[in-house]
Design a protein around this motif. Structure first.
Motif: not given
Length: 601
Positions: A530-549, A570-576
């Motif tokens: 799935l990597l051909p054509g992959a785009g940059g990432g987006e940081v969806l959530w950040r809390e202290g040392a927790g994050f999702s991209i 930490v508790t993420p706001p939503a299940l990816p």
């Protein structure tokens, strides 16, 4: 070239001819005459051509002949483009017939870049024997681990029997301490037969301090107009720069064509100073892609402190110049998180390493034109968020980041296992290209120290310079502690840097190897397609040392990382959304040092 024999036709050096003669050609504008010596006895005057070239074709030489050039003052010098220096950098060169090796995997055309998993190794310390042939016996291990590309540290002939390789002075002669040119070809051939690409680290920013004779007959090879950490710069942009540029371009083509290397890692290109247009890096890349890249997958990777995103630009999804860059920014942020260290260059990443790591994962460089406190506020880097993730090579360890430490400690002994494994899980599954340093796949604990093999005053200068380098660090303020820094010229320094293959089946090393194998198998099966054509990432959530991209991959697939790189939970706001690839079936709370991956097709 025949179907299984490959050569690079060089316009200089010793080139065997179809009629059985050997043509010798040398650029020596600094002298009026030149003599060729063959096998220590036969001496033949060379013909002076325009622009400082000397040439001679003779039947007095053949493959295996030893030869040197004799300057008017009697100084005998080796060929700067020698294909083999079995007697070292000060000895005679040898004529090599490159067509003598019959390749087995002659149909090999390489692999696409997005399939790359790099494995950097130093031939001399990769096995107990430290030879090209011995390395062949370990290739099955690498293939089984999920490695797809072996990256060899520099092989250019340099003084002595032990060296990292960055002191090379014979850039066309593979290191004789490791074997013959055909032994190196056999290693590359065997790798190709196992589906492994082979990359070579090349150094075009300086020559080593011992064995470089170019000043004696071609002083125009260097220029005082530009300065580097090693003194006068290589002349890429002044008068008579054309032969110098051709020297480096043909070196790249030589490794790619004659040795069937799949890619080059260009060392510290920020120290290559060229004010002309096109820049040597652009010209070299164009020549490689026009000549070799049309029918093979060939990749050019940079090490560049300047974070010059323009050199990584794409045209229709394909690299215009260079394929990717080693992302030191990513390493530095990850290292601060893993170890808590904040001295030296880590100081620029210590304020908020989580934010830095997120930016490196999502956008490539952390420094994209922002000021560097370490550099007195100087701005560093260019905007990189438009580049695809595979334009960056991410790693937790490499020869520099281990060996430039005073004692050569690996991350494995500097950070707790849970931190290392969380960061490995991120590094090996992110859409960027991952790199492992030899032994990292099992968590090697042996150091990899800086080592050389110089003689006399130079040996002492290197030893004392190394210790003086660390005097500014608080932990080395005590002269007695500085004195314990390993002597780079001591044989035991290199011996201690060998990886220990006996650990592979022992715990906890076997478990670490199993983790790496599992992650790389998952990468190959689920992410790489799935990597051909992959785009940059987006940081969806950040809390202290927790994050999702999240990243958008081919066909609209979505890859999401949820991680917590700190203590507590930490508790993420939503299940990816999507299938859980790594980390359990439910997200819930993220405990400390946890990395979970999700894929939505």
């Amino acid at each position: 070239m025949t179907e299984n024999r490959f050569t690079h036709s060089m316009p200089f050096g010793a080139q065997p001819q179809a009629g059985g003669s050997v043509r010798f050609r040398l650029w020596a504008p600094g002298v009026a005459e030149m003599t060729l010596e063959i096998d220590g006895s036969t001496r033949l005057p060379m013909v002076r051509e325009e622009d400082g070239w000397f040439t001679l074709a003779t039947h007095e030489a053949a493959a295996g002949s030893a030869y040197r050039f004799i300057l008017p003052d009697g100084l005998a010098v080796p060929d700067p483009v020698s294909r083999w220096q079995p007697d070292g950098v000060h000895g005679p060169s040898r004529v090599v017939d490159p067509a003598s090796y019959a390749w087995t995997a002659s149909a090999w055309r390489g692999r696409p870049w997005h399939e790359t998993v790099l494995y950097e190794l130093h031939v001399g310390t990769f096995t107990p024997e430290g030879t090209y042939r011995a390395a062949i016996e370990r290739l099955d291990h690498l293939a089984a681990a999920g490695i797809t590309a072996v990256e060899l540290m520099p092989l250019a002939e340099c003084p002595g029997g032990r060296n990292w390789g960055y002191d090379g002075v014979q850039l066309f002669a593979p290191r004789s301490a490791y074997g013959t040119p055909d032994d190196l070809k056999a290693l590359i051939d065997a790798a190709h037969g196992r589906g492994l690409m082979v990359f070579l680290d090349v150094v075009y920013n300086h020559f080593g301090p011992d064995g470089n004779y170019l000043h004696a007959y071609a002083p125009g090879f260097f220029t005082e107009r530009h300065k580097t950490p090693w003194g006068a710069a290589i002349n890429f942009d002044g008068a008579h720069a054309r032969p110098v540029r051709d020297f480096m371009i043909h070196n790249a083509l030589y490794w790619l064509e004659e040795y069937r290397i799949d890619g080059l890692r260009l060392d510290a290109v920020h120290a290559i100073i060229d004010d002309s247009s096109p820049h040597i890096l652009e010209e070299l890349a164009r020549r490689v892609r026009d000549r070799v890249g049309r029918d093979r997958h060939v990749h050019l990777v940079l090490e560049n402190e300047h974070n010059a995103a323009r050199l990584l630009s794409r045209d229709g999804g394909e690299p215009r110049f260079h394929t990717a860059q080693w992302n030191d920014d990513y390493h530095h942020a990850a290292h601060v998180l893993a170890t808590g260290e904040s001295g030296g260059y880590y100081s620029d990443f210590a304020a908020d390493p989580i934010a830095g790591l997120c930016r490196a994962l999502a956008e490539g460089f952390i420094y994209q034109g922002g000021p560097s406190a370490l550099r007195g506020g100087e701005r560093r880097g260019e905007v990189s968020r438009h580049l695809p993730p595979p334009a960056f090579v991410n790693f937790l360890q490499n020869h520099d980041q281990i060996g430039n430490r005073a004692f050569g400690e690996r991350l494995t002994v500097l950070a707790p296992p849970d931190r290392v494994e969380a960061l490995l899980t991120i590094t090996l599954l992110a859409p960027s290209i991952p790199l492992l340093f030899m032994g990292e796949e099992w968590g090697e604990t042996n150091p990899f120290a800086f080592f050389t093999d110089f003689d006399g005053d130079l040996a002492g200068a290197v030893r004392e310079g190394r210790r003086r380098e660390f005097a500014a660090f608080p932990e080395f303020a005590d002269p007695e502690r500085r004195a314990r820094i390993p002597d780079p010229n001591a044989a035991e320094t290199a011996v201690r840097s060998r990886i220990d293959w006996g650990k592979v089946t022992q715990e906890p090393f076997a478990s670490r190897l199993a983790l790496v194998r599992r992650l790389l198998r998952l990468r190959a099966e689920r992410i790489v397609p799935l990597l051909p054509g992959a785009g940059g990432g987006e940081v969806l959530w950040r809390e202290g040392a927790g994050f999702s991209i999240a990243w958008t991959l081919a066909g609209g697939a979505r890859l999401t990382l949820a991680a917590h790189l700190g203590d507590g939970a930490v508790t993420p706001p939503a299940l990816p959304p999507g299938e859980v690839l790594v980390g359990g079936k439910a997200i819930g709370r993220l405990s400390g040092w946890t990395a979970r991956w999700f894929l939505q097709s």
